[in-house]
Design an enzyme around this catalytic site. Structure first.
Site, PDB file in Angstrom:
ATOM      1  CG  HIS A  41      -2.008  -1.017   1.202  1.00  0.00           C
ATOM      2  ND1 HIS A  41      -2.728  -1.497   0.014  1.00  0.00           N
ATOM      3  CD2 HIS A  41      -2.468  -1.851   2.023  1.00  0.00           C
ATOM      4  CE1 HIS A  41      -3.350  -2.408   0.289  1.00  0.00           C
ATOM      5  NE2 HIS A  41      -3.430  -2.718   1.634  1.00  0.00           N
ATOM      6  CD  GLU A  51      -7.440  -9.329 -19.192  1.00  0.00           C
ATOM      7  OE1 GLU A  51      -6.605  -8.664 -18.275  1.00  0.00           O
ATOM      8  OE2 GLU A  51      -8.686  -9.327 -19.098  1.00  0.00           O
ATOM      9  CG  ASP A  64      -3.991 -10.187 -15.599  1.00  0.00           C
ATOM     10  OD1 ASP A  64      -3.382 -10.492 -14.679  1.00  0.00           O
ATOM     11  OD2 ASP A  64      -5.220  -9.584 -15.411  1.00  0.00           O
ATOM     12  CB  CYS A 105      -5.049  -0.731 -21.569  1.00  0.00           C
ATOM     13  SG  CYS A 105      -5.770  -2.297 -21.515  1.00  0.00           S
TER      14      CYS A 105
END
Length: 579
Positions: free
Chosen positions: A187, A427, A451, A498
């Site tokens: 995080h 992906e 991915d 993307c």
């Protein structure tokens, strides 16, 4: 001068004194007490106060537009309502131990549960439990943790930083960040990227005598210089100034075409998470949105969002950015993105499990709510609807069949439906290798390289232990990208990228050489990418013409195979907090 290596999270140069960030260490007595009720009351008072703190941090992050980090504190507040965790602490206090003792042992046991899991994502969640444990102890001991950062601008150095510690930092005093521990998926790393702080993690040579010393954090070379010599100071100060001048020069590219020296034009779009990113699209002069991650509409809601709630979010983006093309990816929940109210089972291999289109095709009412919202929003702008995690032609056909059903229902209700394109994410190796037949079904492809790399190289993208093995430039990954572009163009299907590779400047020329039609990246990467494109000369290559025409809708022909069974609701702390 001494140089110490780490793993860079954010590029850039930070110059200044070091401030060593040290959280307080508490000595907890194991002596028994007689007034058990008083300890339970102290525990409850601390629990309420920490929960209020976490809710305040949630509101702060939401107000500043960082919904991804806001979700961390929402989960922390939920943790403090967990019956299993609270009962375990109260049971310890019922034996005569202090509230501090109970918090230490009760929360450590919960953290250990996560550490012992096989999934790296859940292992990393142990840090969230420890973060709340420390916040509880701070309150119980009455510690003042507000001045740990100091009062002067500095490079902050720490063993590690918990999410609540990171978000409390005074951003105006933070020049850069260095930690001994951490991972690129932590995080703290996520927040560092969003704030664009020069950041190093896993710098194992950190020592206490660094405190107060003059240093230079060099994100480009993944190191920090302690007491740098004069030539190093001069060179990196010049580099820092060069960065500032480059940023100012990039602003001059606003409004200019994304076109190579020899006239090849590529569309540069932005990846966004929702309406909060509208200004970032405009400020960075993105030509459209190549990936609207609609799952954030779900992740940022405490309950399953209604059709109207989704419609308002999609409409706002389409209307605000019209006539730009806005490609909205249907809900990609699963793997590392879990939602409590969806009651998804814990899986041994979640990245290979019940996620994205597999959930949507199994839970049709859930899927139809989103598709109806998208179709209604299409009247307010230029829409592309994109289905994720496709591996078979029948999946695309069934998605289109459900979409057509929704369209008929809405037209019967008198709703206005605009024009829209249909696309899919490529992906998985399965989708890339079947790109020719998939291209017959859709108007566009968008290569999700994050991915695609994970599945092609069999590398868990969430695992810090595998970072040195994760080769995003692996020849197999690049070959699948090239062959997908070629397959799309054979069927008049335009192809974009993307994933993170779309912003990789070392690959831009290759992608253009292969004929890519669109690159969709983080909004901040638009202008640097445009500069890169405008400096490329492709005249020595034979470049295919870009494809941008939508095809006629193809009716589905193949019926799907048996669908996965409905997921059962997970039990206990794990299920309630992390789906």
């Amino acid at each position: 001068m001494h140089a110490y290596k780490g793993i860079k999270i954010v590029n850039g140069i930070a110059i200044g004194k070091i401030k060593l960030y040290k959280a307080p260490v508490y000595e907890i007595s194991d002596e028994l007490v007689s007034d058990i009720k008083a300890e339970i009351d102290r525990f409850e008072a601390a629990r309420v106060k920490v929960q209020e703190q976490q809710n305040a941090l949630y509101e702060k992050e939401m107000k500043e537009g960082r919904k991804d980090t806001a979700g961390i504190f929402e989960a922390h507040a939920m943790m403090l309502d967990d019956d299993d965790l609270i009962d375990s602490c109260k049971e310890i206090m019922s034996e005569g131990h202090t509230a501090e003792y109970a918090v230490r042992d009760g929360f450590e046991a919960a953290a250990e549960m996560f550490r012992n899991m096989d999934d790296p994502y859940f292992q990393a969640r142990s840090a969230d439990v420890i973060d709340i444990k420390n916040s509880m102890l701070d309150v119980l001991f009455g510690a003042d943790t507000e001045n740990l950062q100091g009062t002067e601008p500095a490079i902050l150095v720490a063993d590690d930083l918990a999410p609540s510690e990171t978000v409390k930092l005074d951003k105006s005093l933070l020049l850069g960040l260095v930690t001994r521990l951490g991972s690129s998926n932590s995080h703290t790393a996520i927040l560092a990227r969003s704030m664009n702080w020069p950041t190093l993690i896993q710098c194992t040579d950190i020592s206490d005598d660094w405190d107060g010393k003059f240093a230079i954090l060099d994100g480009y070379n993944s190191c920090i210089y302690i007491d740098p010599d004069k030539p190093t100071v001069e060179a990196l100060t010049a580099k820092q100034q060069e960065d500032k001048e480059k940023e100012a020069k990039l602003q001059e590219l606003k409004g200019k075409p994304s076109i190579t020296k020899d006239g090849y034009k590529v569309r540069l779009y932005a990846n966004i998470g929702g309406p909060k990113d509208i200004n970032a699209v405009r400020e960075n002069d993105a030509e459209g949105v190549g990936l609207f991650r609609s799952e954030f509409v779900y992740l940022n809601s405490k309950t399953d969002p209604t059709e109207d709630e989704q419609f308002e979010a999609y409409k706002r983006v389409l209307e605000s950015l019209a006539p730009r093309l806005i490609i909205i990816r249907t809900c990609d929940i699963g793997a590392d993105k879990t939602i409590d109210y969806m009651n998804l089972d814990k899986e041994e291999n979640p990245a290979l499990g019940f996620r994205a289109v597999r959930i949507c095709l199994t839970r049709r009412d859930f899927f139809k709510r989103q598709l109806r919202a998208l179709l209604r929003a299409s009247a307010y702008g230029n829409l592309g609807i994109m289905f994720p995690m496709i591996i078979s032609r029948w999946e695309v056909q069934e998605c289109k069949e459900i979409l057509a059903t929704c369209k008929k229902e809405l037209e019967a209700e008198g709703a206005t439906i605009g024009k829209y394109e249909i696309g899919i994410m490529i992906e998985t190796p399965a989708a890339a290798l079947c790109a020719d037949e998939l291209a017959e079904e859709v108007d566009f492809f968008s290569l999700g390289t994050n991915d695609l790399t994970q599945y092609t190289c069999a590398i868990d993208r969430q695992s810090a232990n595998l970072e040195r093995f994760a080769d995003t430039h692996h020849p197999a990954v690049l070959r699948l990208i090239r062959e997908t572009i070629e397959a799309g163009h054979r069927h008049n299907t335009w192809v974009g990228i993307c994933g993170e590779l779309g912003a990789d400047p070392t690959l831009t020329e290759e992608f253009l050489k292969w004929g890519v039609d669109e690159l969709s990246v983080n909004p901040k990467s638009i202008l640097p990418l445009r500069e890169n494109v405008r400096n490329i000369d492709l005249s020595k290559y034979k470049i295919p013409e870009p494809k941008a025409e939508a095809k006629e809708e193809v009716k589905p022909e193949v019926k799907p195979e048996a669908k996965p069974a409905e997921a059962e609701k997970p039990k206990g702390l794990l299920g309630r907090l992390f789906g």
